[in-house]
Design a protein around this motif. Sequence first.
Motif, PDB file in Angstrom:
ATOM      1  N   GLN A   1      41.450  36.298  30.091  1.00  0.00           N
ATOM      2  CA  GLN A   1      40.169  35.895  30.674  1.00  0.00           C
ATOM      3  C   GLN A   1      40.316  34.649  31.536  1.00  0.00           C
ATOM      4  O   GLN A   1      39.733  34.566  32.624  1.00  0.00           O
ATOM      5  N   MET A   2      41.114  33.680  31.076  1.00  0.00           N
ATOM      6  CA  MET A   2      41.263  32.439  31.830  1.00  0.00           C
ATOM      7  C   MET A   2      42.037  32.669  33.126  1.00  0.00           C
ATOM      8  O   MET A   2      41.645  32.182  34.193  1.00  0.00           O
ATOM      9  N   VAL A   3      43.119  33.426  33.052  1.00  0.00           N
ATOM     10  CA  VAL A   3      43.933  33.686  34.245  1.00  0.00           C
ATOM     11  C   VAL A   3      43.149  34.512  35.264  1.00  0.00           C
ATOM     12  O   VAL A   3      43.368  34.395  36.473  1.00  0.00           O
ATOM     13  N   SER A   4      42.230  35.336  34.800  1.00  0.00           N
ATOM     14  CA  SER A   4      41.495  36.239  35.690  1.00  0.00           C
ATOM     15  C   SER A   4      40.320  35.575  36.398  1.00  0.00           C
ATOM     16  O   SER A   4      39.678  36.210  37.238  1.00  0.00           O
ATOM     17  N   GLN A   5      40.035  34.310  36.090  1.00  0.00           N
ATOM     18  CA  GLN A   5      38.952  33.616  36.795  1.00  0.00           C
ATOM     19  C   GLN A   5      39.381  33.308  38.235  1.00  0.00           C
ATOM     20  O   GLN A   5      40.563  33.140  38.518  1.00  0.00           O
ATOM     21  N   PRO A   6      38.430  33.233  39.169  1.00  0.00           N
ATOM     22  CA  PRO A   6      38.787  33.013  40.586  1.00  0.00           C
ATOM     23  C   PRO A   6      39.551  31.713  40.808  1.00  0.00           C
ATOM     24  O   PRO A   6      39.397  30.736  40.074  1.00  0.00           O
ATOM     25  N   TYR A   7      40.373  31.701  41.872  1.00  0.00           N
ATOM     26  CA  TYR A   7      41.163  30.540  42.269  1.00  0.00           C
ATOM     27  C   TYR A   7      40.740  30.111  43.675  1.00  0.00           C
ATOM     28  O   TYR A   7      40.461  30.955  44.532  1.00  0.00           O
TER      29      TYR A   7
END
Length: 728
Positions: free
Chosen positions: A262-268
Amino acid sequence: MRNLFSRQSGATGTEARVSGEMEARERLALLDQFEQAALGWFWATDADNHLIYLSSSAASQLGRAQGELLGTSLSAMFLPDSSDEDGLEARPLAFQFSARNSISDMPVRLAVDGGEIWWSISARPQIDGEGNFLGYRGSAKDITAVRQSQRDASRLAQYDSLTGLANRHRMTKRLTATLTAYKSAKRSCALLMLDLDRFKAVNDTLGHPAGDELLKQVAQRLERIVGTRGEIGRLGGDEFQIMLPDIDDRGRLGEIANSVIQMVSQPYSLDGSRAIIGTSVGIAIAPYDGIETDELVSSADLALYAAKGGGRGQYRFFSSELKDGARLRRQIEEDLRDAIQTDQLELHFQPIVRASDHTVTCLEALVRWNHPERGFISPGEFVPVAEETNLINALGEWVMRRACMDAMQWPEPLRVAVNVSAIQFSGTDVPKVVRTALDRSGLDPARLELEITESVFLGDPEGTGRMLKDLKKMGVRLALDDFGTGYSSLGYLSSAPLDKIKIDRSFVNGLTEDENNNAAIITAIVSLAGALKMETVAEGVEALDELATITELGASHVQGYVFSKALDQSGLIERLETGGLKFEPHGPARHRADRRSTYRRVGVIHGDHRYDVVMKNLSKSGAGIEGMLDVPLDTPLVLDLGGGQLVVSRVVRSEGYAQGLEFEQNLISDGADGLCTRHRISPYALASAGMPLAALPPGSYLPAMTPDAPRSKPQFLQVDLSHANKAA
């Protein structure tokens, strides 16, 4: 102090004495210059190792007056060396002094205002003629710059220069040291392997500097999740590894893996651009899944591969069955290449029906593979393999060409919908592939509908937009598939030239259940599509109450078993010729909640006896079994699910040879569509019972009782239901 370094002369006479004094003065002047130039310093201690001399320039470097330091214990001046990150410390200086050893170029660390410095000290013990220890006489020099250079070189050898995380070499070294130490201590260690989904698209579209920045941000997010619980490494490219000592609770590990996903999949945010990626996680635990480093890493790799094959954005625990799965995937890859060339593949078509009058308007092409030896292979097995091995482009071109050709043979000019994967969309010239298929088949472009997923917009939104406009210019239709399950954005919905939104089956499933919010979500999607002048298709409709609700909510089209399963080409043509375009709904009146049905042999342990039974269903809190006759209620049983998974349970329902079990502790998700226990039999416990220390093998392997051990009589009669189950 000068007398310490003066030399007695054996010469007699005035000339010899004058000559000796001149030599002593020259030597002392030379030593003074040496000290003042800070090229090195001298020091001396008494018999108790307290300073009786220290060069004034040395004291100045420490920010202290020379007289202030005299009388200080020499060993108390130096700090412990914390640079040994593997915990292997040399013998401390205090020991060397107490043993009265000679010291040669020993590095020592000293605290100064604003930081620390390093000296290299050498010294010899001073002994008088009667053997009494008088103290040390020695020298020192500043090696701070050299030490820092060595530390930098050591860090470069162990840490990733981009992210600051441990590199592959350090992670391997640390994991090996940990597993070796944990064997004797009988401790566990979890290993998580992950790589990034769609990272290549970021590199290709935004450039490598953006890709580097993305990796740094991923590393920072992982550090926030893991904290001090473990160590994180970047193995290279977009591969990461997390080592978590003393965790073997698969429930807790599943929660950590979900947090990572979930954390890695948040927008950058990358220099003004926005990027969204994902990740998949494979989990292996020592000693259950591997004793040695290579074995544990291989297990975690297999679990990661399974997670990616399951649809990405998921985690998987290692199980021994994955080894067979890896061999099967390699065989599928080899056979799939031939299948594409030799027409082992075929298309089936599922109707998409207008909700208002139940008339078919479009048919979705679904690829099927009838293997000459293994029979039909599920797309869920071979499509992920195709995506991993770059066969997806060849497979996609074959489907596009065949779908257009098959549609030309239908008795009615219905549209045909073809799925285009995100990998195919980014890796090939889709407009060229479409144009070739249309030209060869002669199909009217208006009859071709391309189904794309939201992930095509993640890598290069502008490039994707241009490609979609090129396709629209050809006259083909565009549909957004699986809406709501990916990274939905109203931005591309308003700008992309889409004709249809397909509402994912996950919103349809459970739609009619109480306290379910899916109806509100579907209403919002339908309203949005209506405002954008788009059609809506509700996927996966199976029950009549679902159909009624979907129709009431305003979806324009329906797809699912309530109207028809996918039909092969000959079956579809026959159906259209004899039944026309109207499809009557059929199926259960009401939606039934998913039941995790399973027919497999498992073990049941009661006392010192093991019974073989058939497990018919399984849930988090219980199971239904058949194979033991007349088991009383509340009988305690242990269900052996294999792979070291033992579940303490009791009988809560018993009818003849069928029993319902309630578990003492709930099962947890295995990351796939299955359940598993939080804990397993420890290989350390098996080893203490006489088995060799090794990772858990597949199947059931409780330690056998010794031949002369007394056994009680079995309390229940075992019933062989294999023939009855086959007949059913």
